[in-house]
Motif scaffolding. Structure first.
Motif: not given
Length: 237
Positions: A119-120, A159-160
């Motif tokens: 996870a970013s 979406k990033g």
């Protein structure tokens, strides 16, 4: 961390072809006009182009004095062995030059080691813990991850919100292997365990297939030293 090393500096999205063009300039394979033309074609604003050039200057064109020889050896590899992936050379130089870039790479490498994605938000959390909740940390972390995507190391999805580790690039060249290991040691600013070299998180985009103990022992820039009866460390000469 060395006080002369900027804590944050890789503050722009850097496409691989821009970094490769800067490497070409250092290797004598192109001129500054070629690099400037490439940046002009990207239609960057004046301020954005200036800041991008600042990153590229520190990366290849005007490295810190303690990295000049390292940069020259990377450029020589590029000049003499054009089949070597330019992403490996630019990654190694970024890791050695920009601790912030290296720290993002290390966290992405660690967090994606088991399931090949992370996870970013978790990367951002770790970077905030390392660098503080200072202005720009989140934005610069995004810039680094976006750049690493351009360099073929990761893909951002949802979406990033998630980062997927892509298949590693195989490195089967002794000279490049030793140079990348040296980059990791320079990033660490301390000796690195020989047994850990095969899976260093900071070098996660590359599969080092050569016998690493042998490669290090033959390097003129690395040294193997003992720590206790069984542990071996890799340090700079």
């Amino acid at each position: 961390m060395n006080s002369s090393t900027p804590k944050i500096g890789f503050d722009r999205f850097i496409q691989l072809d821009w970094a490769a063009a800067a490497l070409n300039v250092r290797a004598g394979l192109a001129g500054l006009a070629d690099l400037n033309a490439l940046l002009d074609a990207a239609e960057l604003g004046m301020e954005a182009k200036k800041k991008t050039r600042t990153v590229l200057n520190r990366l290849w064109l005007e490295p810190r004095s303690e990295l000049t020889d390292f940069a020259d050896r990377g450029a020589a590899i590029h000049e003499m062995q054009p089949d070597i992936p330019v992403s490996a050379l630019c990654w190694g130089m970024s890791v050695a030059t920009y601790p912030f870039f290296g720290k993002v790479a290390e966290f992405v490498g660690r967090l994606s080691a088991i399931q090949c994605d992370c996870a970013s938000a978790e990367v951002h959390r770790r970077m905030s813990e390392a660098y503080g909740e200072r202005e720009g940390t989140r934005r610069m972390t995004n810039m680094v991850i976006q750049s690493q995507g351009s360099w073929g190391a990761v893909e951002r999805v949802e979406k990033g919100r998630r980062v997927i580790r892509l298949a590693p690039t195989v490195i089967d060249n002794d000279e490049v292997t030793a140079w990348l290991i040296e980059a990791a040691v320079r990033y660490s600013s301390k000796p690195v365990s020989l047994s850990s070299l095969q899976s260093l998180p900071v070098l996660f985009p590359f599969a080092l297939t050569r016998p690493l103990g042998y490669v290090v022992s033959k390097s003129a820039n690395l040294n193997i030293c003992a720590e206790g009866p069984s542990a071996q460390l890799v340090a700079l000469r």
